[in-house]
Write a protein that holds these residues in place. Structure first.
Motif, PDB file in Angstrom:
ATOM      1  N   ARG A 374      47.173 108.618  34.896  1.00 26.35           N
ATOM      2  CA  ARG A 374      48.287 109.571  34.891  1.00 26.35           C
ATOM      3  C   ARG A 374      48.805 109.853  36.301  1.00 26.35           C
ATOM      4  O   ARG A 374      49.903 110.394  36.452  1.00 26.35           O
ATOM      5  CB  ARG A 374      47.843 110.893  34.261  1.00 26.35           C
ATOM      6  N   ALA A 375      48.004 109.549  37.303  1.00 20.05           N
ATOM      7  CA  ALA A 375      48.396 109.853  38.682  1.00 20.05           C
ATOM      8  C   ALA A 375      47.780 108.830  39.619  1.00 20.05           C
ATOM      9  O   ALA A 375      46.813 108.148  39.270  1.00 20.05           O
ATOM     10  CB  ALA A 375      47.939 111.268  39.054  1.00 20.05           C
ATOM     11  N   ASP A 376      48.329 108.731  40.824  1.00 23.10           N
ATOM     12  CA  ASP A 376      47.725 107.881  41.840  1.00 23.10           C
ATOM     13  C   ASP A 376      46.326 108.385  42.162  1.00 23.10           C
ATOM     14  O   ASP A 376      46.089 109.598  42.263  1.00 23.10           O
ATOM     15  CB  ASP A 376      48.553 107.910  43.131  1.00 23.10           C
ATOM     16  N   CYS A 377      45.388 107.445  42.325  1.00 21.10           N
ATOM     17  CA  CYS A 377      44.024 107.816  42.706  1.00 21.10           C
ATOM     18  C   CYS A 377      43.361 106.577  43.294  1.00 21.10           C
ATOM     19  O   CYS A 377      44.003 105.537  43.469  1.00 21.10           O
ATOM     20  CB  CYS A 377      43.228 108.349  41.513  1.00 21.10           C
ATOM     21  N   ALA A 378      42.081 106.686  43.599  1.00 18.09           N
ATOM     22  CA  ALA A 378      41.359 105.563  44.201  1.00 18.09           C
ATOM     23  C   ALA A 378      41.300 104.349  43.282  1.00 18.09           C
ATOM     24  O   ALA A 378      41.084 103.222  43.748  1.00 18.09           O
ATOM     25  CB  ALA A 378      39.950 105.999  44.587  1.00 18.09           C
ATOM     26  N   LEU A 379      41.499 104.534  41.978  1.00 19.23           N
ATOM     27  CA  LEU A 379      41.462 103.418  41.031  1.00 19.23           C
ATOM     28  C   LEU A 379      42.768 102.638  41.000  1.00 19.23           C
ATOM     29  O   LEU A 379      42.788 101.481  40.568  1.00 19.23           O
ATOM     30  CB  LEU A 379      41.158 103.929  39.619  1.00 19.23           C
ATOM     31  N   GLY A 380      43.874 103.264  41.391  1.00 18.89           N
ATOM     32  CA  GLY A 380      45.150 102.575  41.328  1.00 18.89           C
ATOM     33  C   GLY A 380      46.305 103.550  41.260  1.00 18.89           C
ATOM     34  O   GLY A 380      46.144 104.770  41.414  1.00 18.89           O
ATOM     35  N   ARG A 381      47.482 103.007  40.987  1.00 11.79           N
ATOM     36  CA  ARG A 381      48.694 103.809  40.938  1.00 11.79           C
ATOM     37  C   ARG A 381      48.906 104.384  39.547  1.00 11.79           C
ATOM     38  O   ARG A 381      48.415 103.861  38.548  1.00 11.79           O
ATOM     39  CB  ARG A 381      49.899 102.938  41.301  1.00 11.79           C
ATOM     40  N   ALA A 382      49.666 105.462  39.479  1.00 14.46           N
ATOM     41  CA  ALA A 382      50.012 106.072  38.193  1.00 14.46           C
ATOM     42  C   ALA A 382      50.645 105.034  37.281  1.00 14.46           C
ATOM     43  O   ALA A 382      51.492 104.252  37.705  1.00 14.46           O
ATOM     44  CB  ALA A 382      50.956 107.241  38.415  1.00 14.46           C
ATOM     45  N   GLY A 383      50.224 105.026  36.024  1.00 11.28           N
ATOM     46  CA  GLY A 383      50.738 104.078  35.043  1.00 11.28           C
ATOM     47  C   GLY A 383      49.930 102.808  34.930  1.00 11.28           C
ATOM     48  O   GLY A 383      50.090 102.064  33.954  1.00 11.28           O
TER      49      GLY A 383
END
Length: 438
Positions: A374-383
Motif C-alpha cells: 500500500r505504500a513505499d517501504c523497504a520491500l518495494g514501491r507502493a502497488g
C-alpha cells in the motif's frame, strides 16, 4: 561446464530426506567434489545445513514464489559454481499448491523443468514388500518425474532389507542403499522444524556422522551415475528483491536468523554492503547504514534479553527517526509494543509499531503469501506485488492503530485482508519476502 544434479525426495516430511541429503553432500565433498545443496520451497533452515556440509552457500529454488526467469537464473548460478548439485525436496515430492502448471512450489516442478532424476527415500519401518507398492506409485504417478533409484530408511534387519529391496527391484527400480534404524541419527527439532545449523552443538561431528552413515549404507558411485546435467534455460534476476539500501544494517544472531540465502546474495551482487549487528549483544544498527532489516528468527526464546538490551533499543529508535527499518516475522514481533513468551511472561519490545504478540497463545500460520504494497517501504514501491511465505505460531493480541502495510492473499489468490503495519520510516509484516511477483 554445468553441474550434474539429482533430487532427494520422499512421500512425506520425516522420511529422512534431510539426513540423507546432508550425509550425501558431506560424503561427496570428502571425495574432493565441488558439491552444492539446494532446497525446493520456502525453507529457511535446511540451506544452513547444506552450507555447513559443503562449505558453499545453500539456495532455495521455489517454483511458486519465484518467477521462471529468476528460478532459472538461481539454478544456473548454482550449477555454474559446482560439479554436483543435490536438491532436497520440501515435504513430499509432489506436495505443492494448486495453480498454474509448473508453479505449485513442489519439488516435482523442478524435476519436470530441469529433467532431474529423483532419489526416493522410503521410511520402511512397519512395512516390508508394501514399500514396493509405494515406490511403484511414485514411479508411475507422473511420467515426467523420473524415479531413478530408491534408498530404504529405518530398516530393522538384514531380512527386512532383503524383503523390501527384492520387491522394489522386481519393478525395475534400483535400490542404491539401505539405512538401518538408529535413533542417534535423528536431527533435533523445535516448533518451526529443525534446530538451525548455527545452533547445533557439535555441528561438524554431527554432519560427519551423517556422512559416515551414507558412506557405509549407500552406493555413492551408483547415485552419482543416476544424476543428469542441470542446465536451465536462460534467466535473469529482474524479479529478485532489490537491495533496500546501499548499506544494510542486518540484525543477525540467535534471535534473528531467517533471511533467505538468495536474497542476501542478490543484495551483495547488486553492490550493497550488509553490515551485521547483534541485538542480543546489545548492539544497534550502525549510524552510517541506509536501512535496518530485522529478520525473522526466535525472539520469543530471547524476549527477556531483547527487552533489557538498552543500547539496542536506543540505537534502533535513533535510526528509525530518519531512516527506514523493516521487520519480518520475528523482527516484526520485536518492532511491536510487547511480546508474551511461551511461559506467559510479557516483555516490552521496541514500540515502533503499536501491535503486541503472544507465543503463549499459539496458533500456527502457514502458507504462501502474495502481498500488494500500500505504500513505499523497504520491500518495494507502493502497488508492487511481493511473493513470500508465512510460518509462525505467534498470534497478535493487540493490533494498535498503525496503517496497514499491504493487502494480502494466499498462494491461490484468495484475499486474506490487510497485513503488516507501517508508521513513519518503520514497516513490518509476518510474511517473509522471497521475490517480486509475476
Amino acid at each position: 561446464m554445468s553441474a550434474r544434479g539429482i533430487i532427494v525426495g520422499a512421500p512425506r516430511s520425516g522420511s529422512g530426506k534431510t539426513s540423507v541429503t546432508i550425509g550425501l553432500l558431506r560424503a561427496l565433498a570428502r571425495r574432493g567434489i565441488r558439491v552444492r545443496g539446494a532446497k525446493s520451497g520456502p525453507d529457511y533452515i535446511d540451506p544452513g545445513f547444506h552450507a555447513a556440509a559443503t562449505g558453499l552457500p545453500g539456495v532455495n529454488l521455489d517454483s511458486w514464489a519465484m518467477p521462471p526467469a529468476l528460478l532459472n537464473a538461481l539454478a544456473a548460478r548454482t550449477a555454474e559454481d559446482a560439479d554436483f548439485v543435490v536438491l532436497e525436496s520440501a515435504m513430499g515430492l509432489f506436495d505443492g499448491i494448486p495453480g498454474a502448471p509448473g508453479r505449485s512450489g513442489a519439488a516435482a516442478d523442478l524435476a519436470r523443468l530441469y529433467g532431474l532424476p529423483t532419489l526416493l527415500v522410503l521410511d520402511v519401518s512397519g512395512q516390508s514388500t508394501t514399500a514396493a507398492a509405494v515406490a511403484k506409485g511414485f514411479a508411475t504417478y507422473d511420467p515426467q518425474v523420473r524415479i531413478a533409484g530408491v534408498v530404504l530408511n529405518r530398516v530393522g534387519s538384514d531380512r527386512h532389507r532383503r524383503l523390501c529391496a527384492d520387491a522394489i527391484e522386481a519393478l525395475g527400480l534400483p535400490v542404491v542403499g539401505a539405512i538401518m534404524r538408529d535413533p542417534t541419527l535423528t536431527m533435533p527439532e523445535r516448533h518451526l522444524g529443525l534446530v538451525q545449523a548455527s545452533e547445533h552443538a557439535g555441528l561438524t561431528a554431527f554432519i560427519d556422522k551423517m556422512a559416515d552413515m551414507v558412506e557405509a549404507s549407500l552406493d555413492l558411485d551408483a547415485i552419482m551415475k543416476l544424476a543428469t546435467p542441470l542446465a536451465p534455460q536462460s534467466g535473469d534476476f529482474g524479479s529478485a528483491l532489490p537491495p533496500p539500501g546501499q548499506r544494510i544494517a542486518l540484525a543477525e544472531d540467535a534471535a534473528f536468523t531467517f533471511l533467505y540465502p538468495h536474497v542476501a546474495a542478490h543484495w551483495r551482487a547488486a553492490g550493497a554492503e550488509i553490515v551485521p549487528f547483534s541485538p542480543l549483544a546489545n548492539e544497534g544498527p550502525r549510524a552510517d547504514c541506509d536501512v535496518c532489516w530485522l529478520s525473522g528468527g526466535y525472539p520469543e526464546l530471547h524476549a527477556g534479553h531483547l527487552s533489557a538490551a538498552d543500547h539496542f533499543r536506543a540505537g534502533v529508535l535513533r535510526f528509525a527517526s530518519t531512516k527506514p527499518i523493516h521487520g519480518e516475522c520475528g523482527g516484526f514481533m520485536v518492532l511491536g509494543e510487547s511480546l508474551e513468551d511461551a511461559g506467559g511472561e510479557t516483555h516490552a519490545m521496541l514500540g515502533l509499531l503499536g501491535h503486541s504478540t503472544s507465543f503463549a497463545k499459539r496458533k500456527m500460520n502457514l502458507g504462501y503469501r502474495q502481498a500488494q504494497l500500500r505504500a513505499d517501504c523497504a520491500l518495494g514501491r507502493a502497488g508492487a506485488t511481493i511473493r513470500g511465505h508465512e510460518f509462525h505460531y505467534a498470534r497478535m493480541t493487540e493490533t494498535g492503530n498503525d496503517e496497514p502495510l499491504a493487502d494480502l492473499a494466499d498462494g491461490q489468490g484468495n484475499p486474506l485482508g490487510a497485513s503488516g503495519f507501517r508508521r513513519g520510516h518503520v514497516s513490518g509484516t509476518f510474511f517473509h519476502a522471497i521475490a517480486r511477483g509475476e
